[in-house]
Scaffold this active site. Structure first.
Site, PDB file in Angstrom:
ATOM      1  N   LYS A  79       0.859  -1.183   0.000  1.00 46.54           N
ATOM      2  CA  LYS A  79       0.000   0.000   0.000  1.00 46.54           C
ATOM      3  C   LYS A  79       0.896   1.232   0.000  1.00 46.54           C
ATOM      4  O   LYS A  79       1.943   1.243   0.658  1.00 46.54           O
ATOM      5  CB  LYS A  79      -0.889  -0.032   1.249  1.00 46.54           C
ATOM      6  CG  LYS A  79      -1.889   1.118   1.359  1.00 46.54           C
ATOM      7  CD  LYS A  79      -2.815   0.911   2.575  1.00 46.54           C
ATOM      8  CE  LYS A  79      -3.849   2.011   2.693  1.00 46.54           C
ATOM      9  NZ  LYS A  79      -4.744   1.834   3.869  1.00 46.54           N
ATOM     10  N   SER A 154      -9.733   2.063   2.834  1.00 48.36           N
ATOM     11  CA  SER A 154      -8.810   2.797   2.005  1.00 48.36           C
ATOM     12  C   SER A 154      -7.799   1.922   1.271  1.00 48.36           C
ATOM     13  O   SER A 154      -7.179   2.387   0.314  1.00 48.36           O
ATOM     14  CB  SER A 154      -8.058   3.810   2.874  1.00 48.36           C
ATOM     15  OG  SER A 154      -7.242   3.145   3.808  1.00 48.36           O
ATOM     16  N   SER A 178     -10.064  -0.412   6.968  1.00 44.75           N
ATOM     17  CA  SER A 178      -9.454  -0.296   5.638  1.00 44.75           C
ATOM     18  C   SER A 178      -8.775  -1.543   5.096  1.00 44.75           C
ATOM     19  O   SER A 178      -8.389  -1.567   3.928  1.00 44.75           O
ATOM     20  CB  SER A 178      -8.452   0.856   5.623  1.00 44.75           C
ATOM     21  OG  SER A 178      -9.153   2.063   5.462  1.00 44.75           O
TER      22      SER A 178
HETATM   23  N1  GLN Z   1     -13.390   4.311   6.216  1.00 47.45           N
HETATM   24  C1  GLN Z   1     -12.771   4.686   7.453  1.00 47.45           C
HETATM   25  C2  GLN Z   1     -12.320   6.132   7.371  1.00 47.45           C
HETATM   26  O1  GLN Z   1     -12.604   6.732   6.404  1.00 47.45           O
HETATM   27  C3  GLN Z   1     -11.616   3.787   7.767  1.00 47.45           C
HETATM   28  C4  GLN Z   1     -10.377   4.107   7.048  1.00 47.45           C
HETATM   29  C5  GLN Z   1      -9.190   3.297   7.456  1.00 47.45           C
HETATM   30  O2  GLN Z   1      -9.320   2.255   8.095  1.00 47.45           O
HETATM   31  N2  GLN Z   1      -8.005   3.802   7.129  1.00 47.45           N
HETATM   32  O3  GLN Z   1     -11.718   6.670   8.239  1.00 47.45           O
END
Ligand code: GLN
Length: 492
Positions: A79, A154, A178
């Site tokens: 990532k 994400s 995410s």
């Molecule tokens: N969707 C969640 C957010 O927008 C989780 C994102 C994540 O785990 N990095 O914060």
């Protein structure tokens, strides 16, 4: 060999050690697939073919010399939130468009030391804030199962790359879902470890008390192989825990599903917005686990309504602090011709950060400001503790807790959900991070549009082996994890 991308991590390791194919052949195979197919998926932000082939040759030499690890020569994708020495690390943000880290994240260092070959860096929501990967400044990534749909976020690039067979497995990070939600949207297995199990050193920080890295792959077995490499204490991360690391691969058959008590939170299955197909597939998977010998126990998680508001206060508060370092001075995007220092800060940040990141910086700054700190931030911390206690109480009576990973399957690209609609989609994943618990997503079937559905299993602290083992046994008895999107079936 045209079908190397169909092999599991164990099969790849066996093939390499028996010299059925070399790491160079395997790496070239994946690079060819990326070159041919990634224009449709757009999972990679940066592909590093030259470096990958050098690493592959080094791996082949180690294999020949007999000093290879279990994974030497197997490629993976990182990532784009993990710092990689000499390779651009953008975190999906324009503000880091020109950022080349002088060091490797500990996770990257460990994968290199294990002889894994880095294919490149994959797309993500800007600073990991989002659930679709659309907020990346380089643009959206497609879901391999339906190219006009998002892969989730994400860690959407990680999920899409693996689901399209453009990488055998990938790293992800999970601050509020995410790893689990994109794994769910793309039909993969993804593990969010206990907070402190994997080093955060060199991972671009979003919300430091919630961030955790983990593996994303086709199966629990494949995830176990990557966990064996990345887990463990790191002196460079003061929140990483000094605790013996399990052998996750050996432990895959250690937990018996027979007699396992699976908690079913009443509140979770009555959530408004839970898609009927998602509910049905998750219930079918639980029935399967019951057939395999598990007992389903109804439990209460009374704090469910507090998950979204609590997370969306604490995460932005930490983000506003973490992101204050991007000021256009030392690195990252700098505006043209600033009039003075204030103008430099203001314009560099306004130009460099996208709208969702700006929204969260504003919310976080507000929640931390004098006068509101007690009313918002401190209160959220207290509620966070209650959420954790809710889980600990539940674990007195059950071994693991089951839930969907997300209330829906993948959204269409450009669906343009309002922030609150988007945040509500995180209802099933946020509490795990607030409590610091481990959880895993496993694919359990498809909805009426042939989009993957995921089951989430939440474990008590340090139960990664148990979670991987349960999913492994489920996967020995079912074949959802073997299904491949049409694009993964294409040959390069
Ligand atoms: N969707 C969640 C957010 O927008 C989780 C994102 C994540 O785990 N990095 O914060």
């Amino acid at each position: 060999m045209t079908d190397l991308h169909r092999l599991s991590i164990r099969e790849l390791a066996e093939g390499l050690s028996q010299a059925k194919f070399s790491s160079r052949e395997l790496t070239e195979h994946y690079l060819k697939r990326i070159a041919k197919l990634d224009s449709q998926v757009k999972s990679y932000v940066t592909v590093t073919p030259e470096q990958a082939l050098v690493e592959a040759d080094t791996a082949d030499a180690a294999l020949k010399a007999g000093n290879a690890t279990a994974l030497t020569g197997i490629p993976l994708a990182h990532k784009d939130i993990f710092c990689t020495k000499g390779i651009k690390t953008t975190a999906g943000s324009k503000i880091l468009d020109n950022f080349i880290s002088p060091y490797d994240a500990t996770v990257v260092e460990k994968t290199k030391a294990a002889g894994l070959v880095t294919l490149g860096k994959v797309n993500m929501d800007e600073f990991a804030m989002g659930s679709t990967s659309e907020s990346s400044y380089v643009g959206a990534t497609s879901n391999p199962w339906a190219l006009d749909h998002v892969p989730g976020g994400s860690s959407g690039g990680s999920a899409a790359a693996v689901a399209a067979d453009l990488a055998p497995f990938a790293t992800g990070t999970d601050t509020g879902g995410s790893i689990r939600q994109p794994a769910s949207f793309c039909g993969l297995t993804g593990l969010k470890p206990t907070y402190g199990r994997v080093s955060r050193f060199g991972i671009i920080a979003y919300a430091s008390s919630l961030d955790q890295a983990g593996p994303m792959a086709r199966s629990a077995e494949d995830c176990a192989y990557l966990m064996n490499v990345i887990a463990g204490h790191d002196a460079k991360d003061s929140t990483s825990v000094k605790k013996e690391v399990d052998d996750y691969v050996t432990n895959l058959s250690n937990t018996s599903v027979k007699g396992l008590r699976i908690g079913i939170p009443k509140q979770y299955f009555n959530v408004v917005g839970l898609d009927a197909d998602v509910k049905a597939r998750v219930e079918e998977s639980l029935k399967k686990l019951e057939e395999m010998g598990a007992t389903l126990v109804e439990i209460d998680l009374n704090m469910t309504e507090a998950y979204v508001p609590t997370y969306y206060l604490i995460a932005p508060a930490e983000a506003s602090s973490n992101l204050s370092r991007y000021d256009g001075v030392r690195y990252g995007h700098r505006c043209e011709n600033p009039a003075d220092l204030m103008d430099l800060y203001k314009r560099s940040r306004s130009e460099g950060f996208g709208p969702e990141v700006q929204r969260r910086i504003l919310i976080g700054t507000y929640a931390l400001s004098a006068g509101y700190y007690d009313a918002y931030y401190v209160k959220a911390q207290k509620v966070r503790r209650l959420i954790q206690q809710d889980f600990l109480k539940a674990f007195e009576n059950v071994d693991v807790i089951a839930a969907p990973s997300a209330p829906t399957t993948a959204y269409k690209i450009g669906a343009n959900l309002s922030p609150t609609e988007m945040y509500l989609g995180d209802i099933y994943t946020l509490a795990v991070n607030l409590a610091g618990l481990p959880a895993i997503n496993a694919p359990v079937g498809f909805d009426k549009d042939s989009l993957p559905v995921g089951l989430q299993l939440i474990g008590n602290y340090w139960s990664e082996s148990q979670l991987l083992s349960i999913v492994h046994q489920y996967q020995q008895n079912t074949d959802w994890h073997t299904k491949r999107a049409a694009i993964a079936e294409e040959n390069a």
